[in-house]
Design a protein around this motif. Structure first.
Motif, mmCIF file in Angstrom:
data_model
loop_
_atom_site.group_PDB
_atom_site.id
_atom_site.type_symbol
_atom_site.label_atom_id
_atom_site.label_comp_id
_atom_site.label_asym_id
_atom_site.label_seq_id
_atom_site.Cartn_x
_atom_site.Cartn_y
_atom_site.Cartn_z
ATOM 1 N N UNK A 58 0.894 -1.107 -0.043
ATOM 2 C CA UNK A 58 0.116 -0.073 0.202
ATOM 3 C C UNK A 58 0.933 1.154 -0.006
ATOM 4 N N UNK A 59 1.869 1.039 0.782
ATOM 5 C CA UNK A 59 2.752 2.333 0.846
ATOM 6 C C UNK A 59 3.398 2.627 -0.613
ATOM 7 N N UNK A 60 3.922 1.679 -1.133
ATOM 8 C CA UNK A 60 4.846 1.626 -2.308
ATOM 9 C C UNK A 60 3.712 2.172 -3.364
ATOM 10 N N UNK A 61 2.698 1.659 -3.420
ATOM 11 C CA UNK A 61 1.677 1.941 -4.695
ATOM 12 C C UNK A 61 1.364 3.413 -4.413
ATOM 13 N N UNK A 62 0.848 3.789 -3.158
ATOM 14 C CA UNK A 62 0.836 5.158 -2.852
ATOM 15 C C UNK A 62 2.026 6.192 -3.418
ATOM 16 N N UNK A 63 3.395 5.759 -2.834
ATOM 17 C CA UNK A 63 4.345 6.419 -3.375
ATOM 18 C C UNK A 63 4.640 6.616 -5.072
ATOM 19 N N UNK A 64 4.272 5.480 -5.581
ATOM 20 C CA UNK A 64 4.239 5.449 -7.126
ATOM 21 C C UNK A 64 3.264 6.414 -7.314
ATOM 22 N N UNK A 65 2.084 6.505 -7.099
ATOM 23 C CA UNK A 65 1.031 7.492 -7.578
ATOM 24 C C UNK A 65 1.721 8.899 -7.479
ATOM 25 N N UNK A 66 2.212 9.043 -6.040
ATOM 26 C CA UNK A 66 2.678 10.664 -6.130
ATOM 27 C C UNK A 66 3.970 10.913 -6.833
ATOM 28 N N UNK A 82 13.472 8.423 -7.803
ATOM 29 C CA UNK A 82 12.402 8.259 -6.962
ATOM 30 C C UNK A 82 11.882 6.741 -7.142
ATOM 31 N N UNK A 83 11.610 6.341 -8.076
ATOM 32 C CA UNK A 83 11.148 5.177 -8.585
ATOM 33 C C UNK A 83 11.986 3.932 -8.079
ATOM 34 N N UNK A 84 13.070 4.162 -8.293
ATOM 35 C CA UNK A 84 14.085 3.230 -7.937
ATOM 36 C C UNK A 84 14.219 3.082 -6.489
ATOM 37 N N UNK A 85 14.122 4.210 -5.674
ATOM 38 C CA UNK A 85 13.930 4.125 -4.335
ATOM 39 C C UNK A 85 12.794 3.414 -3.869
ATOM 40 N N UNK A 86 11.791 3.775 -4.400
ATOM 41 C CA UNK A 86 10.167 3.126 -4.197
ATOM 42 C C UNK A 86 10.185 1.550 -4.032
ATOM 43 N N UNK A 87 10.871 1.520 -5.440
ATOM 44 C CA UNK A 87 11.002 -0.469 -5.567
ATOM 45 C C UNK A 87 11.710 -0.898 -4.670
ATOM 46 N N UNK A 88 12.879 -0.232 -4.275
ATOM 47 C CA UNK A 88 13.915 -0.888 -3.155
ATOM 48 C C UNK A 88 13.424 -0.826 -1.742
ATOM 49 N N UNK A 89 12.629 0.227 -1.300
ATOM 50 C CA UNK A 89 12.041 0.062 -0.254
ATOM 51 C C UNK A 89 10.924 -0.935 0.053
ATOM 52 N N UNK A 90 10.373 -1.068 -1.134
ATOM 53 C CA UNK A 90 9.052 -2.098 -1.260
ATOM 54 C C UNK A 90 9.792 -3.265 -0.916
ATOM 55 N N UNK A 91 10.700 -3.606 -1.533
ATOM 56 C CA UNK A 91 11.264 -5.130 -1.483
ATOM 57 C C UNK A 91 12.054 -5.291 -0.041
ATOM 58 N N UNK A 92 12.659 -4.235 0.335
ATOM 59 C CA UNK A 92 13.225 -4.118 1.766
ATOM 60 C C UNK A 92 12.389 -4.702 2.793
ATOM 61 N N UNK A 93 10.924 -3.795 2.746
ATOM 62 C CA UNK A 93 10.001 -3.937 3.662
ATOM 63 C C UNK A 93 9.253 -5.206 3.478
ATOM 64 N N UNK A 94 9.065 -5.470 2.524
ATOM 65 C CA UNK A 94 8.194 -6.752 2.149
ATOM 66 C C UNK A 94 8.829 -8.208 2.371
ATOM 67 N N UNK A 95 10.201 -8.099 1.905
ATOM 68 C CA UNK A 95 10.810 -9.418 1.972
ATOM 69 C C UNK A 95 11.877 -9.408 2.687
ATOM 70 N N UNK A 96 12.386 -8.308 3.313
ATOM 71 C CA UNK A 96 13.230 -8.126 4.205
ATOM 72 C C UNK A 96 14.812 -8.594 3.941
ATOM 73 N N UNK A 97 14.845 -7.854 2.773
ATOM 74 C CA UNK A 97 16.018 -8.062 1.699
ATOM 75 C C UNK A 97 16.810 -6.699 2.049
ATOM 76 N N UNK A 157 4.919 0.899 -14.922
ATOM 77 C CA UNK A 157 4.123 -0.360 -15.351
ATOM 78 C C UNK A 157 4.998 -1.468 -14.537
ATOM 79 N N UNK A 158 5.996 -1.701 -14.783
ATOM 80 C CA UNK A 158 6.896 -2.751 -14.497
ATOM 81 C C UNK A 158 6.956 -3.018 -12.853
ATOM 82 N N UNK A 159 7.209 -1.774 -12.279
ATOM 83 C CA UNK A 159 7.270 -1.694 -10.729
ATOM 84 C C UNK A 159 5.600 -1.971 -10.230
ATOM 85 N N UNK A 160 4.940 -1.337 -10.694
ATOM 86 C CA UNK A 160 3.274 -1.490 -10.184
ATOM 87 C C UNK A 160 3.018 -2.980 -10.414
ATOM 88 N N UNK A 161 3.337 -3.695 -11.571
ATOM 89 C CA UNK A 161 2.954 -5.111 -11.660
ATOM 90 C C UNK A 161 3.827 -5.805 -10.767
#
Length: 174
Positions: A58-66, A82-97, A157-161
């Motif tokens: 939810x956080x990542x998709x909201x950041x992606x919209x912004x 910004x998009x790169x940071x959003x993706x990396x934060x999502x992977x870090x928060x979701x998968x703990x990598x 699109x790639x990050x959202x998917x």
């Protein structure tokens, strides 16, 4: 004066004086009342309500919209960052990598090495799409190669998917 008025009468017995009030009892009653009032106040006013934090997707998709507001030619470099940071934060928060301190090559090497350990299953399509997206972001960040509008839309699109397909369900799984 009449006879009745002249007659002597016996005096009244002494009236009992009230006992000294029990100050300890009064103090105890007041203390109990104050404690109950404080507990009541704390219970209804000061207790913290349960805060439900938004999930990683939810956080990542909201950041992606912004970030979409920066999807133009003038801000293409900051959009890619910004998009790169959003993706990396999502992977870090979701998968703990840990991804925010790794290069793209280190990140994908880490994913390939630890897939079995962490039970993370990325489809080949997602892996290729993410690699291409992060490479484009790296080109924008480090080589100042400005992505065009079509490239930025592909990144989004790639990050959202990826976020939608790897989102966490309520029970904690996929």
């Amino acid at each position: 004066m009449n006879q009745e008025q002249l007659q002597l009468r016996d005096i009244h017995p002494p009236l009992p004086l009230p006992e000294d009030p029990n100050y300890l009892l009064f103090a105890l009653v007041i203390l109990v009342f104050l404690i109950m009032a404080a507990l009541f106040f704390w219970f209804f006013r000061l207790r913290k309500k349960a805060v439900i934090l938004p999930s990683a997707h939810e956080t990542a998709l909201e950041d992606l919209k912004r970030a979409r507001s920066r999807m133009n030619g003038e801000e293409a470099l900051s959009y890619a960052q910004e998009v790169s940071d959003i993706l990396r934060r999502y992977i870090e928060n979701r998968f703990h990598i840990q991804t925010t301190r790794q290069t793209t090559k280190e990140f994908f090497g880490h994913l390939t090495d630890n897939l079995g350990v962490r039970q993370i299953t990325f489809s080949e399509k997602h892996r290729n799409s993410l690699r291409e997206c992060l490479n484009q972001c790296d080109m924008a960040k480090f080589a100042r190669c400005t992505p065009d509008l079509n490239g930025m839309k592909k990144m989004e699109t790639a990050i959202g998917d990826f976020i939608e397909s790897t989102r966490e369900t309520r029970d904690g799984g996929r």
